[in-house]
Structure formats: structure tokens, C-alpha cells
Motif scaffolding. Structure first.
Motif, mmCIF file in Angstrom:
data_model
loop_
_atom_site.group_PDB
_atom_site.id
_atom_site.type_symbol
_atom_site.label_atom_id
_atom_site.label_comp_id
_atom_site.label_asym_id
_atom_site.label_seq_id
_atom_site.Cartn_x
_atom_site.Cartn_y
_atom_site.Cartn_z
ATOM 1 N N LEU A 7 94.758 -76.099 14.319
ATOM 2 C CA LEU A 7 94.531 -77.445 13.808
ATOM 3 C C LEU A 7 95.800 -78.290 13.710
ATOM 4 N N GLU A 8 96.951 -77.663 13.933
ATOM 5 C CA GLU A 8 98.225 -78.368 13.783
ATOM 6 C C GLU A 8 99.105 -78.153 15.007
ATOM 7 N N SER A 9 100.095 -79.021 15.175
ATOM 8 C CA SER A 9 101.040 -78.907 16.289
ATOM 9 C C SER A 9 102.456 -78.808 15.744
ATOM 10 N N ALA A 10 103.238 -77.917 16.319
ATOM 11 C CA ALA A 10 104.604 -77.694 15.841
ATOM 12 C C ALA A 10 105.455 -78.961 15.916
ATOM 13 N N GLU A 11 105.198 -79.785 16.907
ATOM 14 C CA GLU A 11 106.008 -81.001 17.070
ATOM 15 C C GLU A 11 105.845 -81.964 15.903
#
Length: 285
Positions: free
Chosen positions: A274-278
């Protein structure tokens, strides 16, 4: 949209207990959920550990988007140790244990200089339902702790002896308040918040909206969802695909909502993060 807040009284006691035991440990295994690494990172716990070396375990990676998991491991590795794993998978314990000499390099060097050979002690910590007890059971080679898919299974502390090291199991602890409600919803989606306080309908609609933006192909494959016009329209397509209809042909929204949440949690909707590292650069430092 429901404002999510969950911090049972026993968590305050748990935080005090963990703080009291920090001087006894040599390092920390901080268990995150690979589907929501940022949401499952409790900054209060990070502060509690001080300068103790931390190995972040992105658990349940078999349910998560592999590329996104690798990106999070790379991001966390800028300031700490990180490893993706599925604690229930064969070989997971060996991969985790193989990281310990590097994690505890300074401890081993100091012990060697003093002629000591005390087994290292590690605290296992994290948000509820990230798989802390499963990690411990894998490392100990036996079912030493109680596991479950409901938040708040572990309530007290216990020391577990493993081959070459000892582990301190601790209760899952939340931050006292959720500053970011989007991350709070992610915790709710993965089952880290008690379902009894949640509005399943609202949560399912929010999850469908997020999945439509991130993984529309997964929705199409699982539920034949093609109309992404609104979360409600998507939920109705889920009900139609699963046959969740009431008398008179009306949609059974409650069953549909619970199915959406359960399918996501069990990985039936696909490998999803559900999330992106960037979006969380520097977040774990």
C-alpha cells in the motif's frame, strides 16, 4: 471517514516494560509488515531503543509487491539493517540468523576483547499482528509463543532461548496517536487494529479506492471490477461477482466489505503493497 484511534491501556504498561528491559539487550529485531512498512514503523519504539543496533524484518513479503519490498529494504538499509522475509517459509530462520553477526559486530568484538562468551540477547518488537511471535517460533525451532491473526495476542514478556542467542518477546505496541490517518487505515487493512472498533464498510471503500489507483488489474482479476468510477460502484461489483445479494436483489454491502478486507489480508487479491519507498525517504532514520 472514520477517525481511527486505538491505544489500549495495556500498551502503556508494555512500553514501560520494554523501556526497563532495553539495558538488558544487545540488539533489536523490529518486525514490519511488508505490505505497509511505513505504517508499521512505530517511531516511539525506535526512540526507545536508543543506539541499540536494529534489524528491520519486512515480514509477510510473500503477500507484498516484490519490487516495492526491495525498494523499502534499500531505503531502510541507508540507516539500519534490513531483510525481507516470510517467517513461516522454510529457510527464513537461517536467513535471519545469518544477519546477526553483522548486526552485533560491535558486541562480539567487545566480548572477545574481554574474553566473554555470553549469548547475545535480542528484543523482538513491532506493531500488533506483524508476525513477531511467528518470527520467534521460526528462530527457536519450536512453537514457543502464541500466534494469531488478531491484534493484541501477545500481552506479556517472555525470554526464549535459541541456538546461540536469546530472544525477548514483547507485546505489539501502537503509537499513542495516529498523526497520519492514511497510515492508520493501512494498519486497519492489514489487521493490526482491533476490528471491533472499525467500520468495515468505510474501511473497505477506502481500500478499494486505493487498490483502484495502485492495482486495478488485481481488482479486475479477483472481482471482475472494471468500473472504477467510485468506491461504492466497485463494492457493488464485488457483491455481484461474489453473489452477495439480499432478497429483492439488493446488494449485501456488509458481506462485500468484509470479503474485500479478508481477501486483501489473505493475499487472495494479489501481492499488494500500500506504500512506496520513494514517499518515505528518510522516514526510518
Amino acid at each position: 471517514m472514520q477517525h481511527i484511534q486505538w491505544f489500549p491501556g495495556h500498551m502503556t504498561k508494555a512500553m514501560r516494560m520494554m523501556e526497563e528491559n532495553v539495558p538488558l539487550i544487545d540488539g533489536v529485531l523490529f518486525v514490519l509488515d511488508a505490505r505497509a512498512p511505513a505504517a508499521t514503523f512505530n517511531k516511539n519504539l525506535k526512540k526507545l531503543f536508543g543506539k541499540k543496533p536494529v534489524l528491520y524484518l519486512l515480514n509477510k513479503c510473500d503477500l507484498a509487491d516484490e519490487a516495492k519490498t526491495d525498494a523499502f529494504v534499500s531505503e531502510i538499509a541507508k540507516s539500519a539493517f534490513a531483510l525481507k522475509c516470510t517467517a513461516t517459509a522454510q529457510g527464513a530462520a537461517g536467513r535471519i540468523a545469518a544477519k546477526l553477526p553483522q548486526l552485533l559486530k560491535e558486541k562480539f568484538a567487545k566480548d572477545a576483547a574481554k574474553g566473554m562468551t555470553r549469548p547475545p540477547r535480542l528484543m523482538v518488537a513491532g506493531i500488533p499482528n506483524t508476525g513477531k511471535s511467528t518470527v520467534i517460533n521460526a528462530l527457536s525451532g519450536a512453537k514457543r509463543t502464541v500466534t494469531g491473526d488478531k491484534a493484541g495476542v501477545t500481552r506479556g514478556k517472555q525470554w526464549i532461548r535459541c541456538t546461540g542467542f536469546e530472544l525477548l518477546d514483547t507485546p505489539g505496541t501502537m503509537p499513542p496517536s495516529f498523526e497520519d490517518q492514511a497510515l492508520a487505515r493501512h494498519l486497519a487493512c492489514i489487521g493490526s487494529i482491533n476490528d471491533d472498533i472499525l467500520d468495515a464498510g468505510e474501511l473497505a471503500l477506502a481500500l478499494l479506492e486505493e487498490l483502484a489507483a495502485l492495482y486495478p488489474a488485481c481488482l479486475a482479476a479477483r472481482y471482475a471490477v472494471t468500473d472504477l468510477a467510485s468506491p461504492l460502484a466497485m463494492l457493488e461489483q464485488v457483491c455481484r461477482a461474489r453473489g452477495f445479494l439480499l432478497r429483492g436483489g439488493e446488494f449485501d454491502y456488509d458481506r462485500g466489505a468484509k470479503a474485500v478486507i479478508d481477501d486483501f489480508r489473505k493475499g487472495r487479491t494479489g501481492r499488494i503493497t500500500l506504500e512506496s519507498a520513494e514517499d518515505f525517504r528518510g522516514y526510518f532514520g
